[in-house]
Write a protein that holds these residues in place. Sequence first.
Motif, PDB file in Angstrom:
ATOM      1  N   VAL A 111       0.809  -1.219   0.000  1.00 46.11           N
ATOM      2  CA  VAL A 111       0.000   0.000   0.000  1.00 46.11           C
ATOM      3  C   VAL A 111       0.847   1.275   0.000  1.00 46.11           C
ATOM      4  O   VAL A 111       0.562   2.207  -0.765  1.00 46.11           O
ATOM      5  CB  VAL A 111      -0.989  -0.012   1.191  1.00 46.11           C
ATOM      6  CG1 VAL A 111      -1.616   1.365   1.379  1.00 46.11           C
ATOM      7  CG2 VAL A 111      -2.067  -1.056   0.946  1.00 46.11           C
ATOM      8  N   PRO A 112       1.913   1.380   0.821  1.00 43.63           N
ATOM      9  CA  PRO A 112       2.728   2.601   0.745  1.00 43.63           C
ATOM     10  C   PRO A 112       3.341   2.816  -0.638  1.00 43.63           C
ATOM     11  O   PRO A 112       3.420   3.953  -1.113  1.00 43.63           O
ATOM     12  CB  PRO A 112       3.815   2.362   1.802  1.00 43.63           C
ATOM     13  CG  PRO A 112       3.215   1.387   2.752  1.00 43.63           C
ATOM     14  CD  PRO A 112       2.378   0.484   1.907  1.00 43.63           C
ATOM     15  N   VAL A 113       3.763   1.734  -1.283  1.00 39.78           N
ATOM     16  CA  VAL A 113       4.352   1.867  -2.620  1.00 39.78           C
ATOM     17  C   VAL A 113       3.286   2.278  -3.627  1.00 39.78           C
ATOM     18  O   VAL A 113       3.553   3.034  -4.561  1.00 39.78           O
ATOM     19  CB  VAL A 113       5.023   0.547  -3.042  1.00 39.78           C
ATOM     20  CG1 VAL A 113       5.667   0.687  -4.421  1.00 39.78           C
ATOM     21  CG2 VAL A 113       6.082   0.153  -2.026  1.00 39.78           C
ATOM     22  N   LEU A 114       2.061   1.781  -3.441  1.00 42.70           N
ATOM     23  CA  LEU A 114       0.969   2.197  -4.326  1.00 42.70           C
ATOM     24  C   LEU A 114       0.738   3.697  -4.213  1.00 42.70           C
ATOM     25  O   LEU A 114       0.450   4.374  -5.212  1.00 42.70           O
ATOM     26  CB  LEU A 114      -0.309   1.435  -3.966  1.00 42.70           C
ATOM     27  CG  LEU A 114      -1.509   1.664  -4.889  1.00 42.70           C
ATOM     28  CD1 LEU A 114      -1.191   1.232  -6.314  1.00 42.70           C
ATOM     29  CD2 LEU A 114      -2.729   0.908  -4.377  1.00 42.70           C
ATOM     30  N   GLY A 115       0.885   4.229  -3.007  1.00 40.98           N
ATOM     31  CA  GLY A 115       0.772   5.666  -2.837  1.00 40.98           C
ATOM     32  C   GLY A 115       1.857   6.423  -3.579  1.00 40.98           C
ATOM     33  O   GLY A 115       1.599   7.456  -4.208  1.00 40.98           O
ATOM     34  N   VAL A 116       3.095   5.902  -3.517  1.00 43.37           N
ATOM     35  CA  VAL A 116       4.201   6.527  -4.256  1.00 43.37           C
ATOM     36  C   VAL A 116       3.929   6.492  -5.754  1.00 43.37           C
ATOM     37  O   VAL A 116       4.148   7.482  -6.471  1.00 43.37           O
ATOM     38  CB  VAL A 116       5.530   5.816  -3.934  1.00 43.37           C
ATOM     39  CG1 VAL A 116       6.665   6.344  -4.830  1.00 43.37           C
ATOM     40  CG2 VAL A 116       5.888   5.989  -2.468  1.00 43.37           C
ATOM     41  N   LEU A 117       3.435   5.357  -6.248  1.00 43.83           N
ATOM     42  CA  LEU A 117       3.111   5.243  -7.663  1.00 43.83           C
ATOM     43  C   LEU A 117       2.034   6.237  -8.076  1.00 43.83           C
ATOM     44  O   LEU A 117       2.120   6.857  -9.143  1.00 43.83           O
ATOM     45  CB  LEU A 117       2.643   3.816  -7.980  1.00 43.83           C
ATOM     46  CG  LEU A 117       3.720   2.773  -8.209  1.00 43.83           C
ATOM     47  CD1 LEU A 117       3.073   1.391  -8.350  1.00 43.83           C
ATOM     48  CD2 LEU A 117       4.542   3.079  -9.441  1.00 43.83           C
ATOM     49  N   ALA A 118       1.021   6.385  -7.241  1.00 42.20           N
ATOM     50  CA  ALA A 118      -0.062   7.314  -7.565  1.00 42.20           C
ATOM     51  C   ALA A 118       0.456   8.744  -7.670  1.00 42.20           C
ATOM     52  O   ALA A 118       0.077   9.497  -8.587  1.00 42.20           O
ATOM     53  CB  ALA A 118      -1.167   7.223  -6.513  1.00 42.20           C
ATOM     54  N   VAL A 119       1.329   9.132  -6.744  1.00 40.98           N
ATOM     55  CA  VAL A 119       1.909  10.476  -6.794  1.00 40.98           C
ATOM     56  C   VAL A 119       2.777  10.631  -8.040  1.00 40.98           C
ATOM     57  O   VAL A 119       2.715  11.662  -8.736  1.00 40.98           O
ATOM     58  CB  VAL A 119       2.729  10.754  -5.521  1.00 40.98           C
ATOM     59  CG1 VAL A 119       3.478  12.081  -5.638  1.00 40.98           C
ATOM     60  CG2 VAL A 119       1.823  10.776  -4.302  1.00 40.98           C
ATOM     61  N   GLN A 120       3.581   9.611  -8.336  1.00 38.05           N
ATOM     62  CA  GLN A 120       4.427   9.667  -9.530  1.00 38.05           C
ATOM     63  C   GLN A 120       3.586   9.825 -10.793  1.00 38.05           C
ATOM     64  O   GLN A 120       3.883  10.655 -11.664  1.00 38.05           O
ATOM     65  CB  GLN A 120       5.278   8.398  -9.621  1.00 38.05           C
ATOM     66  CG  GLN A 120       6.237   8.370 -10.803  1.00 38.05           C
ATOM     67  CD  GLN A 120       6.826   6.981 -11.026  1.00 38.05           C
ATOM     68  OE1 GLN A 120       6.105   6.032 -11.300  1.00 38.05           O
ATOM     69  NE2 GLN A 120       8.136   6.879 -10.871  1.00 38.05           N
TER      70      GLN A 120
END
Length: 257
Positions: A111-120
């Motif tokens: 989930v934290p990485v999904l957040g990073v991907l969404a921001v990217q």
Amino acid sequence: MRPDAQPGRGGPGRAGLLVRHNTLLLLRDPGPLVGRLVMPVVVMLALRPLYVAAEGPAGAGQAAIGALVTFSLLALSIVGGSILSERVWHTWDRLRVAPVRPVELLVGKAVPVLGVLAVQQAVVLTVGVAFCGVSVRSPGLLAAACAAWGLTLLGMGSAVGVTARSFGQLSATFDVGGFCLTTVGGAMVPLAVLPGWVRDIAPASPGYWAATTMRHAAAGQAAQTLRGVAVLLAVAAACGAVAVWRVRRGWGRAQAG
């Protein structure tokens, strides 16, 4: 996270603790995260004139989507490396006795990485639309395509993380996999200019479905977009199932021992 942290709470509570813990680990060293936001923007801005000269106005979209797909692959290394670190450091047993279910552990990592991907994705597409002339006819379809690609990356990264036996093996897998997902998938280089055999095998690469689905979504082509989203979600589900199975198998062996 302490192994005795609220062991009696339900699944969502445990998963939430793991998500918060892994988010803090990511934010504690923000340098790599900033790099993952800056690099695709720089590559898109640098390659846009080349793509526009070769393909006309549509080249701007090729540059944006190519950079987005290529640099989103770094999420594979974040998830895979995080999971492998738990195994190498032998901290999985502490999580197992908490107790934490395999799905909760993987959700906490992903989930934290999904957040990073969404921001990217938001940063790259916003810069692309505002400064590079990228045309997006259906933001909703494009958001669905980006979300499906993000889930696919997390599934693949988790599957590799629970399968690799060393960081060297993990790195080699990501290097070869990254080449297949970007070059063979037609992310950075249009398939039309690649050899015929590459075009023939391209649909076997999830990167192909990510790039083509995003292009269809940006063009507002709903049927093609939904087909691509379905393929990406199927890959994500299959890889996620492999990851959960591997974790359960490993913890079952530990209990038997």
